[in-house]
Design a protein around this motif. Structure first.
Motif, mmCIF file in Angstrom:
data_model
loop_
_atom_site.group_PDB
_atom_site.id
_atom_site.type_symbol
_atom_site.label_atom_id
_atom_site.label_comp_id
_atom_site.label_asym_id
_atom_site.label_seq_id
_atom_site.Cartn_x
_atom_site.Cartn_y
_atom_site.Cartn_z
ATOM 1 N N TRP A 1 38.562 35.857 41.910
ATOM 2 C CA TRP A 1 37.991 34.848 43.176
ATOM 3 C C TRP A 1 37.075 35.717 44.287
ATOM 4 O O TRP A 1 36.225 35.540 44.604
ATOM 5 C CB TRP A 1 39.147 34.434 43.796
ATOM 6 N N ILE A 2 37.938 36.905 44.620
ATOM 7 C CA ILE A 2 37.191 37.949 45.359
ATOM 8 C C ILE A 2 35.726 38.428 44.996
ATOM 9 O O ILE A 2 34.770 38.197 45.736
ATOM 10 C CB ILE A 2 38.111 39.055 45.617
ATOM 11 N N GLU A 3 35.797 38.529 43.694
ATOM 12 C CA GLU A 3 34.302 38.759 42.952
ATOM 13 C C GLU A 3 33.349 37.729 43.191
ATOM 14 O O GLU A 3 32.149 37.859 43.392
ATOM 15 C CB GLU A 3 34.436 39.500 41.760
ATOM 16 N N ASP A 4 33.831 36.461 42.908
ATOM 17 C CA ASP A 4 33.108 35.031 43.145
ATOM 18 C C ASP A 4 32.706 34.865 44.359
ATOM 19 O O ASP A 4 31.934 34.563 44.600
ATOM 20 C CB ASP A 4 33.779 34.035 42.569
ATOM 21 N N ILE A 5 33.626 35.404 45.310
ATOM 22 C CA ILE A 5 33.105 35.108 47.076
ATOM 23 C C ILE A 5 32.077 36.289 47.199
ATOM 24 O O ILE A 5 31.143 35.825 47.707
ATOM 25 C CB ILE A 5 34.534 35.495 47.808
ATOM 26 N N ALA A 6 32.238 37.405 46.772
ATOM 27 C CA ALA A 6 31.105 38.343 46.968
ATOM 28 C C ALA A 6 29.885 37.955 46.207
ATOM 29 O O ALA A 6 28.634 38.349 46.783
ATOM 30 C CB ALA A 6 31.794 39.836 46.169
ATOM 31 N N GLY A 7 29.823 37.389 45.086
ATOM 32 C CA GLY A 7 28.606 36.825 44.427
ATOM 33 C C GLY A 7 28.151 35.583 45.075
ATOM 34 O O GLY A 7 27.258 34.899 44.639
ATOM 35 N N ARG A 8 28.822 35.074 45.846
ATOM 36 C CA ARG A 8 28.833 33.673 46.363
ATOM 37 C C ARG A 8 28.794 32.323 45.291
ATOM 38 O O ARG A 8 27.803 31.571 45.324
ATOM 39 C CB ARG A 8 27.357 33.452 47.335
ATOM 40 N N THR A 9 29.687 32.668 44.338
ATOM 41 C CA THR A 9 29.941 31.530 43.333
ATOM 42 C C THR A 9 31.230 31.017 43.435
ATOM 43 O O THR A 9 31.893 30.921 42.046
ATOM 44 C CB THR A 9 29.519 32.353 41.905
ATOM 45 N N ASP A 10 31.841 31.053 44.397
ATOM 46 C CA ASP A 10 33.323 30.794 44.525
ATOM 47 C C ASP A 10 33.626 29.223 44.713
ATOM 48 O O ASP A 10 34.745 28.813 45.103
ATOM 49 C CB ASP A 10 33.989 31.674 45.622
ATOM 50 N N GLY A 11 32.756 28.297 44.539
ATOM 51 C CA GLY A 11 32.874 26.935 44.959
ATOM 52 C C GLY A 11 33.927 26.226 44.143
ATOM 53 O O GLY A 11 34.230 25.284 44.360
ATOM 54 N N GLY A 12 34.289 26.860 42.794
ATOM 55 C CA GLY A 12 35.011 26.266 41.945
ATOM 56 C C GLY A 12 36.858 26.599 42.328
ATOM 57 O O GLY A 12 37.389 25.952 41.457
ATOM 58 N N TRP A 13 36.788 27.486 42.990
ATOM 59 C CA TRP A 13 38.049 27.689 43.240
ATOM 60 C C TRP A 13 39.001 27.010 44.507
ATOM 61 O O TRP A 13 38.386 26.599 45.344
ATOM 62 C CB TRP A 13 38.234 29.350 43.707
ATOM 63 N N PRO B 1 39.057 28.919 37.280
ATOM 64 C CA PRO B 1 37.550 28.664 36.649
ATOM 65 C C PRO B 1 37.100 29.935 35.861
ATOM 66 O O PRO B 1 37.705 30.770 36.096
ATOM 67 C CB PRO B 1 36.777 28.673 38.072
ATOM 68 N N GLY B 2 36.448 29.221 34.856
ATOM 69 C CA GLY B 2 35.852 30.240 33.903
ATOM 70 C C GLY B 2 36.794 30.714 32.951
ATOM 71 O O GLY B 2 36.743 31.834 32.349
ATOM 72 N N VAL B 3 37.951 30.263 32.864
ATOM 73 C CA VAL B 3 38.974 30.635 32.106
ATOM 74 C C VAL B 3 39.572 29.536 30.953
ATOM 75 O O VAL B 3 40.111 28.778 31.685
ATOM 76 C CB VAL B 3 40.388 31.573 32.569
ATOM 77 N N ALA B 4 39.346 29.670 29.847
ATOM 78 C CA ALA B 4 40.059 28.471 29.226
ATOM 79 C C ALA B 4 41.348 28.409 29.240
ATOM 80 O O ALA B 4 42.036 29.472 29.106
ATOM 81 C CB ALA B 4 39.508 28.853 27.465
ATOM 82 N N ALA B 5 42.022 27.478 29.066
ATOM 83 C CA ALA B 5 43.288 27.105 29.201
ATOM 84 C C ALA B 5 43.865 27.844 28.023
ATOM 85 O O ALA B 5 43.481 27.871 26.754
ATOM 86 C CB ALA B 5 43.761 25.571 29.126
ATOM 87 N N PRO B 6 45.293 28.592 28.086
ATOM 88 C CA PRO B 6 45.783 29.088 26.906
ATOM 89 C C PRO B 6 46.166 27.864 25.934
ATOM 90 O O PRO B 6 46.544 26.765 26.202
ATOM 91 C CB PRO B 6 46.926 29.686 27.409
ATOM 92 N N ALA B 7 45.818 28.270 24.674
ATOM 93 C CA ALA B 7 46.150 27.533 23.505
ATOM 94 C C ALA B 7 47.669 27.184 23.511
ATOM 95 O O ALA B 7 48.330 28.165 23.552
ATOM 96 C CB ALA B 7 45.365 28.021 22.194
#
Length: 186
Positions: free
Chosen positions: A117-129, A153-159
């Motif tokens: 999430w921190i990296e997404d904030i840094a990249g301004r792509t954190d809208g899905g969190w 976000p961005g992680v498939a649910a575990p099978a």
């Protein structure tokens, strides 16, 4: 009588996130990355010493710091997410329970999620969190004692784990013939 003037609805606008101060945001990002690293190190230490109150306190403090520092820069959703994990650790510490596999699993998934999430904030792509992505698993363990998978976000649910194949045990009984003995002649 004159006809009333038509009422025109004001254009709907999406709520805007408050503009974050760039300098404060950079300080938050730097500190948050360090805090996540400290939290992950505490989780690793708790794997070998689950009753270490010092490491449990470091882990709780990591969530507390993420909560407070994110709120200070206006990242309230992030702060609420961190708060839910802080509450889990507060309860665990108050109950004087060791850091079992379930707690370490939830804490590690949360810390890893906060790192992303921190990296997404840094990249301004954190809208899905959203905070609920962290609150639901934290509350499930805190109030029900069960592990709930994180849906980030961005992680498939575990099978789901495959059902184990049922193999019936078949008892094999063999008739054992008497063994003949021979006398050895010199």
């Amino acid at each position: 009588a004159p006809a009333p003037a038509p009422v025109t609805a004001a254009p709907a606008s999406a709520p805007q996130a408050p503009e974050l101060d760039a300098e404060l945001l950079e300080i938050f990002l730097e500190e948050a990355r360090e805090v996540v690293g400290n939290g992950l190190a505490a989780i690793e230490a708790l794997a070998t010493a689950p009753s270490d109150v010092g490491e449990m306190t470091i882990l709780r403090r990591a969530f507390h710091t993420l909560k407070g520092s994110s709120r200070m820069v206006g990242l309230n959703e992030f702060g609420e997410a961190a708060w839910s994990l802080e509450q889990l650790l507060n309860t665990w510490l108050a109950d004087q329970k060791p850091a079992n596999d379930d707690l370490r699993q939830v804490a590690a998934q949360a810390m890893t999620g906060f790192g992303r999430w921190i990296e997404d904030i840094a990249g301004r792509t954190d809208g899905g969190w959203k905070a609920g992505m962290f609150r639901v698993p934290a509350d499930a363990l805190r109030t029900e004692g069960r592990v709930q998978a994180f849906a980030l976000p961005g992680v498939a649910a575990p099978a789901p784990l495959a059902e184990p194949e049922v193999v019936e045990a078949i008892e094999v009984v063999e008739a054992i013939a008497p063994v003949e003995t021979f006398d050895l002649v010199d």
